[in-house]
Design an enzyme around this catalytic site. Sequence first.
Site, PDB file in Angstrom:
ATOM      1  N   TYR A 162     -15.185 -51.922 -17.004  1.00  0.00           N
ATOM      2  CA  TYR A 162     -15.438 -51.084 -16.920  1.00  0.00           C
ATOM      3  C   TYR A 162     -17.201 -51.124 -16.475  1.00  0.00           C
ATOM      4  O   TYR A 162     -18.221 -49.731 -16.458  1.00  0.00           O
ATOM      5  CB  TYR A 162     -16.400 -50.389 -18.479  1.00  0.00           C
ATOM      6  N   GLU A 215       8.653 -61.519 -31.096  1.00  0.00           N
ATOM      7  CA  GLU A 215       8.383 -61.318 -30.344  1.00  0.00           C
ATOM      8  C   GLU A 215       8.155 -60.122 -30.033  1.00  0.00           C
ATOM      9  O   GLU A 215       7.252 -59.620 -29.563  1.00  0.00           O
ATOM     10  CB  GLU A 215      10.199 -61.476 -29.323  1.00  0.00           C
ATOM     11  N   ASP A 268      14.091 -62.406 -28.825  1.00  0.00           N
ATOM     12  CA  ASP A 268      15.575 -61.477 -28.530  1.00  0.00           C
ATOM     13  C   ASP A 268      16.289 -62.271 -28.113  1.00  0.00           C
ATOM     14  O   ASP A 268      16.284 -63.084 -26.817  1.00  0.00           O
ATOM     15  CB  ASP A 268      15.438 -60.052 -27.655  1.00  0.00           C
TER      16      ASP A 268
END
Length: 388
Positions: A162, A215, A268
């Site tokens: 920024y 996850e 997964d």
Amino acid sequence: MAFAPMGPEASFFAVLDQHRASLLAALRRGGGEPAGGGTPQASSFNLKKALRSVCEERKREACGETSSSEVLASIESVIQDIITSVARNEAPAFTIGNRSSWENIKFEDSVGLQMVTHFTTRKIKSDSLKSVKKFALILKILSKIYKLVQSNTYATKRDIYYTDSQLFGNQTVVDNIINDISCMLKVPRMSLHIAVAVPSNIQGIRNAKFLLIVEKDATFQRLLDDNFCNRMSPCIMITGKGVPDLNTRLLVKKLWDTFHIPVFALVDADPHGIEIMCIYKYGSMAMSFEAHNLTVPAIRWLGLLPSDIKRLNIPRDTLIPLTKRDQMKLDSVLKRPYVTCQPFWRKESQRERGRNIGRGRSRLHAPRARCGIRSRISRIAPRAKGRR
């Protein structure tokens, strides 16, 4: 006295106690004593205090006079090289280790993926249209880092972005440049006085017996809805919401280094889940230059495994077939050094390819997978000891 819960989960915690004892024994054999004397009783802790110490300890490490002096000297050396090039009428350039080549990576089971000593490099040239902007941005951020270290102050990556968001374009540009600078100077990011923010997406209680890395945030929230932390108390649960950022990896590393409790990964059963678990355990190619500060090789793959799908009777209609991209990712994972040297992982990964039943998102959210997730972990955990 070891925690001994009543009910069907008793065997699960008994295995945890055995697993932790083996971890502590391995640490002693390696010459490293666990924090707090290395006894199960020493795992009692104040979680908030532990989380705060993630930043505080790394600030202490980075703010030491020697460390700060070395960083300033390294930056000054880089700038001196630029001045010398200009004096010779040569176009200055930054020389940075190639963080995208497996040729620069070596694998050690005790540490993970590390950058080799003699690595190939790439040049960010000031006289090339392709790299002149990046050269200027590196110089700009180097200047800001120098001021931070010199004044003993800190800023986040977001703060730096920024300062001139239009020039940088997006946050990813700043993130990559900071990693390049860290690699070029051969110092950890915290030594550059780029502050680390502790993740807020964590649940835990005192006297934790294990740490569970989840996850995906959706699975994490579902486990909270199922009152998992209370039912499997005492434990800590954390998620990186997919591919973990540096802060999440630092937190997991800190928790392991401080308490030496068993750490499990629930991901997964697809190539992407396996890769994410390996980032926590063995690190990533892009951050291989800082492996010692980020990896936790003691992590065990709890699930979801391709072989668990049949074992848990997950309906096939809840599974999504592998895409071509998934197949490419799987082929890549199978070639990774941490898979090629571990027969169990390779067998499970090849099972995924053979069945072609793909993405695990539906698996973890399938009714049978979800409703039995607590008992599933209790069933899988005794076998996790052998799952590297």
